[in-house]
Design a protein around this motif. Structure first.
Motif, PDB file in Angstrom:
ATOM      1  N   ILE A 137       0.829  -1.221  -0.162  1.00  0.00           N
ATOM      2  CA  ILE A 137       0.091  -0.081   0.105  1.00  0.00           C
ATOM      3  C   ILE A 137       0.886   1.377   0.056  1.00  0.00           C
ATOM      4  O   ILE A 137       1.779   1.479   0.676  1.00  0.00           O
ATOM      5  N   ARG A 138       0.502   2.256  -1.034  1.00  0.00           N
ATOM      6  CA  ARG A 138       1.098   3.593  -0.889  1.00  0.00           C
ATOM      7  C   ARG A 138       0.386   4.451   0.124  1.00  0.00           C
ATOM      8  O   ARG A 138      -0.868   4.479  -0.056  1.00  0.00           O
ATOM      9  N   VAL A 139       1.203   4.957   0.890  1.00  0.00           N
ATOM     10  CA  VAL A 139       0.470   6.048   2.040  1.00  0.00           C
ATOM     11  C   VAL A 139       0.801   7.335   1.842  1.00  0.00           C
ATOM     12  O   VAL A 139       1.943   7.715   1.624  1.00  0.00           O
ATOM     13  N   HIS A 195       5.838   5.203  -0.451  1.00  0.00           N
ATOM     14  CA  HIS A 195       5.380   6.596  -0.399  1.00  0.00           C
ATOM     15  C   HIS A 195       5.952   7.525  -1.637  1.00  0.00           C
ATOM     16  O   HIS A 195       7.040   7.246  -2.191  1.00  0.00           O
ATOM     17  N   ASP A 196       5.281   8.375  -1.957  1.00  0.00           N
ATOM     18  CA  ASP A 196       5.376   9.057  -3.275  1.00  0.00           C
ATOM     19  C   ASP A 196       5.717  10.470  -2.743  1.00  0.00           C
ATOM     20  O   ASP A 196       4.649  11.373  -2.463  1.00  0.00           O
ATOM     21  N   VAL A 197       6.883  11.258  -2.987  1.00  0.00           N
ATOM     22  CA  VAL A 197       7.212  12.543  -2.585  1.00  0.00           C
ATOM     23  C   VAL A 197       6.910  13.481  -3.877  1.00  0.00           C
ATOM     24  O   VAL A 197       6.764  14.653  -3.642  1.00  0.00           O
ATOM     25  N   HIS A 198       6.624  12.772  -4.978  1.00  0.00           N
ATOM     26  CA  HIS A 198       6.041  13.592  -6.294  1.00  0.00           C
ATOM     27  C   HIS A 198       7.016  14.701  -6.420  1.00  0.00           C
ATOM     28  O   HIS A 198       6.544  16.088  -6.751  1.00  0.00           O
ATOM     29  N   HIS A 199       8.383  14.481  -6.754  1.00  0.00           N
ATOM     30  CA  HIS A 199       9.192  15.586  -7.067  1.00  0.00           C
ATOM     31  C   HIS A 199       9.555  16.681  -6.470  1.00  0.00           C
ATOM     32  O   HIS A 199       9.948  17.554  -6.770  1.00  0.00           O
ATOM     33  N   LEU A 221      10.733   4.666  -1.685  1.00  0.00           N
ATOM     34  CA  LEU A 221      10.402   6.070  -1.682  1.00  0.00           C
ATOM     35  C   LEU A 221      10.451   6.470  -3.047  1.00  0.00           C
ATOM     36  O   LEU A 221      11.433   6.583  -3.643  1.00  0.00           O
ATOM     37  N   GLU A 222       9.394   7.388  -3.406  1.00  0.00           N
ATOM     38  CA  GLU A 222       9.016   7.418  -4.998  1.00  0.00           C
ATOM     39  C   GLU A 222       9.524   8.780  -5.303  1.00  0.00           C
ATOM     40  O   GLU A 222       9.128   9.684  -4.696  1.00  0.00           O
ATOM     41  N   ASP A 223      10.037   8.974  -6.297  1.00  0.00           N
ATOM     42  CA  ASP A 223      10.372  10.454  -6.921  1.00  0.00           C
ATOM     43  C   ASP A 223      10.655  11.555  -5.779  1.00  0.00           C
ATOM     44  O   ASP A 223      10.072  12.709  -5.644  1.00  0.00           O
ATOM     45  N   CYS A 224      11.744  11.235  -5.119  1.00  0.00           N
ATOM     46  CA  CYS A 224      12.029  12.106  -3.793  1.00  0.00           C
ATOM     47  C   CYS A 224      12.619  13.358  -4.398  1.00  0.00           C
ATOM     48  O   CYS A 224      12.551  14.294  -3.481  1.00  0.00           O
ATOM     49  N   GLY A 247      10.978   7.500 -12.222  1.00  0.00           N
ATOM     50  CA  GLY A 247      10.914   7.383 -13.581  1.00  0.00           C
ATOM     51  C   GLY A 247       9.673   7.267 -14.293  1.00  0.00           C
ATOM     52  O   GLY A 247       9.396   7.379 -15.419  1.00  0.00           O
ATOM     53  N   GLU A 248       8.497   7.599 -13.557  1.00  0.00           N
ATOM     54  CA  GLU A 248       7.180   7.581 -14.246  1.00  0.00           C
ATOM     55  C   GLU A 248       7.076   8.902 -15.137  1.00  0.00           C
ATOM     56  O   GLU A 248       6.392   8.668 -16.013  1.00  0.00           O
ATOM     57  N   VAL A 249       7.903  10.164 -15.072  1.00  0.00           N
ATOM     58  CA  VAL A 249       7.876  11.080 -16.000  1.00  0.00           C
ATOM     59  C   VAL A 249       8.922  10.895 -17.045  1.00  0.00           C
ATOM     60  O   VAL A 249       9.041  11.533 -18.033  1.00  0.00           O
ATOM     61  N   VAL A 268      12.738   1.099 -11.339  1.00  0.00           N
ATOM     62  CA  VAL A 268      12.407   1.865 -12.289  1.00  0.00           C
ATOM     63  C   VAL A 268      10.846   1.933 -12.777  1.00  0.00           C
ATOM     64  O   VAL A 268      10.259   0.937 -12.731  1.00  0.00           O
ATOM     65  N   ARG A 269      10.324   3.152 -12.927  1.00  0.00           N
ATOM     66  CA  ARG A 269       8.771   3.531 -12.757  1.00  0.00           C
ATOM     67  C   ARG A 269       8.392   3.719 -14.126  1.00  0.00           C
ATOM     68  O   ARG A 269       7.163   3.998 -13.889  1.00  0.00           O
ATOM     69  N   SER A 270       8.943   3.531 -15.341  1.00  0.00           N
ATOM     70  CA  SER A 270       8.375   3.888 -16.528  1.00  0.00           C
ATOM     71  C   SER A 270       7.127   2.870 -16.793  1.00  0.00           C
ATOM     72  O   SER A 270       6.993   1.585 -16.440  1.00  0.00           O
TER      73      SER A 270
HETATM   74 MG    MG Z   1       4.334   8.732  -8.539  1.00  0.00          MG
END
Ligand code: MG
Ligand code: GCO
Length: 388
Positions: A137-139, A195-199, A221-224, A247-249, A268-270
């Protein structure tokens, strides 16, 4: 283009023999640009060509445009690539994963999203995801003093102009470790948490946050930090053992060159849709595998079921699979895109229909036309624009 709850761009290719293939070209908030790129610049090049020449078609669309990379170009190429893989697999009478080497596992582990403006709301949301069977789960959480739970897009926000949200990195960094402390106390040590920091942080802030979160054993920890500054990840990596996902973007392997070669990230999130298709994403995963980096395909609601299905075939086939993000879809979206993939007890399976296993109900799609919508933008408390 269709909007059964949100906008999707779909490409359909038909061969002389009447075999059809579908590809997803959805680029959230910039849909018309990709649709026009396809109809005006790509379709005329494809007419009359051999649909079995997938690699050659990919290279000619990529190199032949002269202007390389970029999200619009790569989403358009992705749609062609996936539609051609769909056709090839249908002609072979096999589900796509069989053409990618066959299955490396029986099913595809996912993670779902939980969020709340305060702890009780967040706990309810986590419990709801657990009840749905999500194994990870992403929180995301509200920050005291800020108006919205960040990084969470509500379809209610859809409007002609972007919603403006507010942001304060210091308040966020003070609050988040305490949230994970409470979540771990409530849900125990075993539940994989993301957890996603969203850049939103600088490299030094991200390093500090990664370190502060170490006791809570995050899955990732995503897109820190905004990762077009690949060098910045060296600073983060040197200072924390929290696993990192990025990497999602991104839309090309070159965006990952330093990150993968120097093993600065773990996932890698692509997605197939934003990375130019199955062809280049398989190559990225093989490159990542050399450095024990695993996949974590981006799977928000803004990837259509067509792009999602293509990703699930790859997830099943590659060895270095990590996890697949899955947010589900509105009922209407499932009807517009009838699909063979299934979601059971938190695990996806692409199904065994020939091709990618997704069809498009064109009549229903047309009854829900494109509706202009933007992602939100972010401003600091003094009004300065910040990464959303
Ligand atoms: Mg994201
Ligand atoms: C994620 C995301 C997304 C993005 C969205 C933007 O799923 O990890 O960060 O929800 O915000 O894809 O269009």
């Amino acid at each position: 283009m269709t909007s059964p709850g949100r906008n999707f761009v779909t490409l359909k290719i038909e061969t002389d023999d009447g075999v059809t293939g579908l590809g997803d070209a959805t680029l959230n908030g910039r849909e018309l640009a990709v649709a026009t790129y396809l109809s005006e610049h790509v379709v005329p090049l494809l007419t009359g060509t051999d649909p079995h020449r997938i690699e050659d078609t990919w290279q000619s669309l990529y190199r032949g445009a002269y202007w390389r990379r970029g999200p619009v170009t790569m989403a358009a190429i992705a749609a062609v690539d996936v539609a051609l893989w769909d056709i090839k697999a249908k002609v072979a009478g096999l589900p796509l994963y069989q053409l990618l080497g066959g299955k490396s596992r029986d099913r595809v582990r996912t993670y779902g999203h939980a969020h709340g403006s305060d702890m009780p709301e967040l706990f309810d949301s986590i419990n709801a995801r657990i009840a749905q069977g999500y194994p990870a789960i992403r929180v995301q959480t509200g920050i005291p003093g800020l108006r919205k739970v960040y990084g969470v897009r509500s379809t209610l926000d859809q409007g002609v102009l972007p919603v403006v949200e507010d942001w304060d990195s210091a308040a966020y960094m003070r609050h988040v470790p305490a949230v994970f402390e409470e979540v771990r106390n409530e849900f125990g040590p075993r539940l994989p948490l993301l957890h996603d920091v969203h850049h939103r942080l600088t490299p030094i802030q991200a390093a500090r946050l990664g370190r502060d979160l170490e006791p809570y054993d995050l899955f990732w920890l995503e897109d820190c930090t905004p990762a077009e500054n690949q060098d910045g990840l060296r600073l983060v990596r040197r200072n924390t053992t929290t696993p990192l996902a990025i990497g999602e973007v991104f839309n090309s392997v070159f965006d990952y060159q330093t990150l993968v070669n120097e093993q600065l990230i773990d996932y890698v999130r692509s997605s197939v849709t934003h990375f130019g298709g199955v062809t280049p994403l398989k190559k990225l995963f093989d490159f990542a595998a050399l450095h024990q980096i695993r996949s974590g395909i981006h799977g928000p609601e803004d990837i259509s079921p067509v792009g999602m299905a293509a990703g699930i075939h790859l997830d099943l086939a590659i060895h270095n699979f990590g996890i697949q993000e899955y947010s589900g879809y509105t009922d209407l979206t499932h009807e517009v895109f009838p699909h063979a993939f299934t979601f059971t007890d938190g695990y996806l399976h692409p199904g065994d229909a020939p091709g990618i296993g997704v069809e498009l109900d064109e009549q229903l799609a047309a009854a829900h036309p494109y509706a202009p919508a933007y992602l939100p933008v972010n401003r600091l408390l003094d009004g300065t624009v910040h990464d959303w």
